[in-house]
Design a protein around this motif. Structure first.
Motif, PDB file in Angstrom:
ATOM      1  N   ILE A  82       0.843  -1.205   0.000  1.00 18.58           N
ATOM      2  CA  ILE A  82       0.000   0.000   0.000  1.00 18.58           C
ATOM      3  C   ILE A  82       0.879   1.256   0.000  1.00 18.58           C
ATOM      4  O   ILE A  82       0.598   2.228  -0.685  1.00 18.58           O
ATOM      5  CB  ILE A  82      -0.949  -0.002   1.233  1.00 18.58           C
ATOM      6  CG1 ILE A  82      -1.967  -1.145   1.128  1.00 18.58           C
ATOM      7  CG2 ILE A  82      -1.667   1.334   1.365  1.00 18.58           C
ATOM      8  CD1 ILE A  82      -2.890  -1.275   2.335  1.00 18.58           C
ATOM      9  N   GLN A  83       1.960   1.205   0.740  1.00 22.87           N
ATOM     10  CA  GLN A  83       2.826   2.385   0.815  1.00 22.87           C
ATOM     11  C   GLN A  83       3.677   2.553  -0.446  1.00 22.87           C
ATOM     12  O   GLN A  83       3.822   3.664  -0.955  1.00 22.87           O
ATOM     13  CB  GLN A  83       3.714   2.307   2.058  1.00 22.87           C
ATOM     14  CG  GLN A  83       2.900   2.456   3.351  1.00 22.87           C
ATOM     15  CD  GLN A  83       3.735   2.385   4.604  1.00 22.87           C
ATOM     16  OE1 GLN A  83       4.776   1.743   4.634  1.00 22.87           O
ATOM     17  NE2 GLN A  83       3.262   3.034   5.674  1.00 22.87           N
ATOM     18  N   THR A  84       4.236   1.452  -0.937  1.00 22.24           N
ATOM     19  CA  THR A  84       5.083   1.533  -2.131  1.00 22.24           C
ATOM     20  C   THR A  84       4.302   2.046  -3.323  1.00 22.24           C
ATOM     21  O   THR A  84       4.756   2.941  -4.049  1.00 22.24           O
ATOM     22  CB  THR A  84       5.676   0.146  -2.467  1.00 22.24           C
ATOM     23  OG1 THR A  84       6.260  -0.386  -1.287  1.00 22.24           O
ATOM     24  CG2 THR A  84       6.731   0.247  -3.547  1.00 22.24           C
ATOM     25  N   THR A  85       3.127   1.482  -3.527  1.00 22.99           N
ATOM     26  CA  THR A  85       2.291   1.936  -4.640  1.00 22.99           C
ATOM     27  C   THR A  85       1.899   3.400  -4.462  1.00 22.99           C
ATOM     28  O   THR A  85       1.922   4.182  -5.415  1.00 22.99           O
ATOM     29  CB  THR A  85       1.028   1.053  -4.757  1.00 22.99           C
ATOM     30  OG1 THR A  85       1.437  -0.304  -4.871  1.00 22.99           O
ATOM     31  CG2 THR A  85       0.196   1.435  -5.970  1.00 22.99           C
ATOM     32  N   GLY A  86       1.550   3.760  -3.236  1.00 25.17           N
ATOM     33  CA  GLY A  86       1.189   5.151  -2.958  1.00 25.17           C
ATOM     34  C   GLY A  86       2.315   6.108  -3.314  1.00 25.17           C
ATOM     35  O   GLY A  86       2.094   7.133  -3.963  1.00 25.17           O
ATOM     36  N   LEU A  87       3.530   5.752  -2.910  1.00 22.14           N
ATOM     37  CA  LEU A  87       4.674   6.611  -3.213  1.00 22.14           C
ATOM     38  C   LEU A  87       4.817   6.800  -4.721  1.00 22.14           C
ATOM     39  O   LEU A  87       4.987   7.919  -5.208  1.00 22.14           O
ATOM     40  CB  LEU A  87       5.960   6.020  -2.626  1.00 22.14           C
ATOM     41  CG  LEU A  87       7.247   6.807  -2.902  1.00 22.14           C
ATOM     42  CD1 LEU A  87       7.176   8.219  -2.326  1.00 22.14           C
ATOM     43  CD2 LEU A  87       8.469   6.088  -2.337  1.00 22.14           C
ATOM     44  N   GLU A  88       4.722   5.709  -5.454  1.00 19.20           N
ATOM     45  CA  GLU A  88       4.846   5.788  -6.916  1.00 19.20           C
ATOM     46  C   GLU A  88       3.787   6.707  -7.524  1.00 19.20           C
ATOM     47  O   GLU A  88       4.099   7.559  -8.357  1.00 19.20           O
ATOM     48  CB  GLU A  88       4.721   4.396  -7.550  1.00 19.20           C
ATOM     49  CG  GLU A  88       6.027   3.619  -7.509  1.00 19.20           C
ATOM     50  CD  GLU A  88       5.821   2.145  -7.866  1.00 19.20           C
ATOM     51  OE1 GLU A  88       4.842   1.838  -8.581  1.00 19.20           O
ATOM     52  OE2 GLU A  88       6.632   1.314  -7.413  1.00 19.20           O
ATOM     53  N   VAL A  89       2.547   6.489  -7.114  1.00 21.34           N
ATOM     54  CA  VAL A  89       1.456   7.276  -7.706  1.00 21.34           C
ATOM     55  C   VAL A  89       1.571   8.751  -7.303  1.00 21.34           C
ATOM     56  O   VAL A  89       1.470   9.647  -8.149  1.00 21.34           O
ATOM     57  CB  VAL A  89       0.075   6.699  -7.320  1.00 21.34           C
ATOM     58  CG1 VAL A  89      -1.037   7.542  -7.922  1.00 21.34           C
ATOM     59  CG2 VAL A  89      -0.040   5.252  -7.778  1.00 21.34           C
TER      60      VAL A  89
END
Lengths: 197, 197
Positions: B7-14
């Motif tokens: 959830i955090q990794t994807t959030g950072l990317e987006v």
């Protein structure tokens, strides 16, 4: 012409504060109290409008504050220090511009709009070429060490300048400017032409 | 925990690609194929979610790539050069991160969200304090000239690093890295401890 100036200046402010992609033409029209018709009389699109701002305001600003003061001058290293110091002092009093408009937009458009990126990068290139020219002239005139890699120095100067403007966002910009200029002078000690011992 | 990481990794990317203010929780849920319920089980708001990303991913990334490699080491100047060179090389292969996530977010949040700005600036402060500590230790150990202003050097280092990462956005990052590291070494020549002649 006064109207055009106002349309561009206000546009730059709004785009810078809210971000290009967060700003609609309607936001800008509201700020300007301008009709859609009057706007589209001058510009076909938001993109064309922004590019006109880049070419007029942004380029001129970088040119007058960072390029012109060192162009064709003797003793380029001292001129660069004075010019960077002046530009940082101006930035100190202009909260909007702490982060350096040009590099902020480069950050915002990265990977999103190659056309606009090209216009922004052209400004960086003109700046770089002018720094290289000043340094090369400094070698000929005996101010800069002949072994210095002028292109590398130009890159290093532009990097550090962009970075210090970003740091100035966090406040205490006077102290940051002082530290930065002090170290820039240190760095230049190795680049300046030394008299044979 | 694996879910939280995702959830955090994807959030950072987006957030990095689209910008924080351009991204809605719905955008992220779509990317994650996650339900609103599952998301709000972990986080109360977009802001809280972003702060968790800053504290976990962003801080850890800066720590592992820029702080840890020089912490407590002998010969700090050479360690800093090696560490910056490694970090820039990693960035070269990671298009997303050319512009340096941390400074991009600082640019985006400037004047817009003081709470998040504080979290971002805390990372810069930890980095700065660690550079100052390494330089001071270098003085004691005889690697760094005793007259050097460690805080000014740290500021100058952070500035130039942030700037070169921004420049790398324009491509030819390998050449930019080369020029930058070359000039960093030059600069350090004036800072290193000289043997008495």
């Amino acid at each position: 012409m006064a109207t055009m100036q106002r349309i561009q200046t206000t546009g730059l402010e709004v785009f810078y504060q809210k971000g290009y992609f967060n700003t609609s033409i309607d936001d800008i029209l509201k700020e300007l109290s301008l009709s859609k018709g009057a706007f589209y009389y001058h510009f076909q699109s938001k993109e064309e409008y922004f590019i006109s701002i880049v070419q007029n305001l942004l380029f001129r600003k970088v040119y007058s504050s960072l390029i012109e003061p060192i162009e064709g001058q003797e003793d380029p290293l001292n001129k660069i220090v004075a010019c960077f110091d002046d530009a940082l002092e101006t930035a100190e009093h202009n909260f909007l511009d702490y982060g350096f408009v040009l590099s902020n937009f480069i950050t915002e458009f990265n990977g999103k709009n190659p056309d606009i990126m090209n216009y922004l990068q052209d400004i960086l290139k003109v700046w770089e070429v002018n720094l290289v020219t000043a340094l090369q002239k400094g070698k000929t005139d005996g101010y800069v060490d002949r072994h210095v890699d002028s292109e590398a120095v130009a890159t290093y100067l532009i990097s550090s300048y962009i970075g210090i403007r970003t740091l100035m966002v966090e406040g205490n910009s006077k102290m940051l400017r002082y530290k930065y200029i002090q170290q820039l002078r240190q760095y230049f000690k190795l680049i300046e032409h030394k008299e044979p011992a």
